[in-house]
Design a protein around this motif. Structure first.
Motif, short mmCIF file in Angstrom:
data_model
loop_
_atom_site.label_atom_id
_atom_site.label_comp_id
_atom_site.label_asym_id
_atom_site.label_seq_id
_atom_site.Cartn_x
_atom_site.Cartn_y
_atom_site.Cartn_z
N ASP A 241 65.43 22.45 37.62
CA ASP A 241 66.58 21.68 38.60
C ASP A 241 67.33 20.96 37.94
OD1 ASP A 241 67.08 20.36 41.13
OD2 ASP A 241 64.82 19.49 41.50
N HIS A 305 61.29 13.50 41.97
CA HIS A 305 60.26 14.01 42.36
C HIS A 305 59.77 14.58 41.37
CE1 HIS A 305 62.68 17.78 41.81
NE2 HIS A 305 63.50 17.42 42.39
N GLU A 334 67.53 11.60 39.66
CA GLU A 334 68.79 12.00 40.31
C GLU A 334 69.05 11.04 41.32
OE1 GLU A 334 67.87 15.24 43.13
OE2 GLU A 334 65.77 15.41 42.42
N GLU A 348 71.68 14.82 38.02
CA GLU A 348 70.16 15.07 37.78
C GLU A 348 69.74 15.83 36.63
OE1 GLU A 348 68.77 17.91 40.62
OE2 GLU A 348 66.53 17.23 40.60
ZN ZN Z 1 65.52 17.59 42.14
#
Ligand code: ZN
Ligand code: ZN
Length: 372
Positions: A241, A305, A334, A348
Motif C-alpha cells: 500500500d 492502519h 499516510e 503514504e
Molecule cells: Zn493505506
C-alpha cells in the motif's frame, strides 16, 4: 520452516490467546484469519467452509466436498470434513462444539451462518474472534516483515516509473491510469490487485476517490494510491500500500507549500514510531504540524492502519488508541490534506516498528514529482 510448522506455531499462538480470553472453541470461515492460521482461503460462497479449533483436541475444517481438492496444507495441522450437497454443514459445526460455552467466531463470517448457529444452539455465547486473532496477527515475525518488505519494494518500483514520467498520464483517463497501475502491480509479482486509486485535480480532495472517465490534464495534481497482495512460499498473501503524488507541470507556490507541510508531517510521524510510544502519538505528531500550518480542517482521516494479510487491520494509528507500539507492528503512515473543490495530497509509506526504531518498507522518493 515448513508450511506445517509455520501453521502449527500460529495455531499454538491462537490457542494461547483462547486460553487467555476464556474461549472454548474458535470458528473461522471466510476472511483473512483462516489463511493466516492454515494457509487455506475459503471461497466467499454460499456453501459453508468452517475451521473448528477447540482449545484442545484436533482442529477440523468443514468444507464443501468440491473444494476439498484445493486444500494443500491439511497434513498434521487440521483434519478435513468434506460435506456433500445434501448435508447440513451448520449441524456438522454444532456437532463439534461439544460442551463449549464460549465460542469465538471470525468477524468476517457471513451473518447467515452466524444467525443459524445462534438460533440452533443454546447455552452458547458467541464472541468476536478479534480478541483471539488480533494479538498474533498484529505483531509480525521476521519472516512476515520480509514478506511485507518484498511487496512494498514491488510497489516502490512502480512509483519510480511514475515519478520518472515513464507511465503516461496526461490525456489518459483516471480509470485508464488505474488499470495500468493494476497491470504493473501484477507484473511486479503480486497475485492480486487490491486497489489503484487515481484522483486528478479536484478529485484528489476525495481520499478514496473512485477513478473514472475524467481525463488527466496538464498542470494539475494526480494522487495515486495503489497496492496488492503477494503470496509467500506457503500461499499466504501479504499486502502492499503506497501513495505518491505527481504534478503534471510546474506546481503553483500554494500547492508546493501544502505539499511541504505534508512531507514534513509524514516524516515526523514516521520518526515518532518508536517502540513504547502510544499509537495515537504517531497521529498527533503529524497532525500538529499540519494544524499549525493552517491545514488542520483538511486532514480528515486517521494517520494510518495496520497491514499484513489484510490491507487494513489492527493496529490503527488514531487519536484515542493508547496501545503502545510493539516490535513487529506494521502499519501505514499516510497523512493527507484535502481542499474540497480544489486539490489534495497524501503521502503514504508502510512502516514496521523495529527494536532499533522505525523501519520504513517504502523508500522511494517522497517529494512531489514534477513532470512536463
Ligand atoms: Zn493505506
Ligand atoms: Zn493507500
Amino acid at each position: 520452516m515448513s508450511a506445517e510448522s509455520v501453521f502449527a506455531a500460529r495455531i499454538a499462538r491462537a490457542r494461547a490467546q483462547m486460553a487467555e480470553t476464556g474461549v472454548d472453541v474458535l470458528l473461522l470461515s471466510v476472511g483473512a484469519d483462516l489463511p493466516y492460521l492454515t494457509g487455506y482461503e475459503a471461497m466467499p460462497l454460499e456453501r459453508l467452509t468452517m475451521l473448528v479449533l477447540p482449545a484442545d483436541g484436533p482442529a477440523e475444517m468443514i468444507i464443501p466436498g468440491l473444494e476439498a481438492p484445493r486444500v494443500a496444507a491439511a497434513d498434521g495441522v487440521f483434519d478435513l470434513v468434506p460435506w456433500g450437497e445434501t448435508d447440513d454443514p451448520i449441524q456438522l459445526t454444532i456437532d463439534r462444539l461439544g460442551s463449549a460455552s464460549t465460542v469465538a467466531i471470525g468477524e468476517k463470517t457471513w451473518a447467515t451462518f452466524l444467525v443459524d448457529l445462534v438460533n440452533r444452539t443454546s447455552g452458547v455465547t458467541f464472541a468476536n474472534a478479534g480478541a483471539v486473532m488480533t494479538p498474533p496477527r498484529s505483531v509480525k515475525d521476521a519472516v512476515e516483515v520480509e514478506n511485507l518488505r518484498r511487496a512494498s519494494q514491488a510497489v516502490d518500483r512502480i512509483a519510480v516509473r511514475l515519478q520518472a514520467g515513464e507511465i503516461d498520464m496526461v490525456g489518459r483517463t483516471e480509470a485508464q491510469l488505474s488499470a495500468e497501475l493494476g497491470r504493473q502491480i501484477v507484473a511486479e509479482g503480486h497475485q492480486k490487485v487490491n486497489f489503484a486509486i487515481v484522483a486528478a485535480g479536484e478529485n484528489a480532495a476525495s481520499p478514496h476517490h473512485h477513478p473514472g472517465d475524467r481525463v488527466i490534464q496538464e498542470n494539475e495534481v494526480v494522487l495515486c494510491d495503489w497496492g496488492g497482495t503477494m503470496n509467500d512460499e506457503n500461499g499466504v498473501g501479504y499486502c502492499s500500500d503506497i501513495t505518491r503524488c505527481v504534478y503534471t507541470g510546474e506546481p503553483p507556490a500554494e500547492f508546493v507549500e501544502l505539499y511541504d507541510v505534508l512531507f514534513e508531517a509524514q516524516a515526523a510521524s514516521v520518526a515518532a514510531a518508536v517502540v513504547g510510544t502510544p499509537l495515537e502519538e504517531i497521529d498527533r505528531v503529524g497532525r500538529l504540524i499540519i494544524t499549525e500550518a493552517g491545514y488542520g480542517e483538511y486532514f480528515i482521516h486517521r494517520t494510518g492502519h495496520g497491514i499484513g494479510v489484510e490491507a487494513h487491520e489492527n493496529p490503527y494509528i488514531v487519536e484515542g488508541n493508547r496501545q503502545p507500539l510493539e516490535v513487529g507492528h506494521a502499519f501505514s503512515v499516510e497523512p493527507g490534506i484535502y481542499v474540497p473543490g480544489k486539490w489534495g495530497a497524501r503521502l503514504e509509506d508502510i512502516v514496521v516498528a523495529g527494536a532499533d526504531g522505525p523501519d520504513p518498507l517504502n523508500t522511494v522518493d517522497h517529494h512531489l514529482a514534477v513532470l512536463g
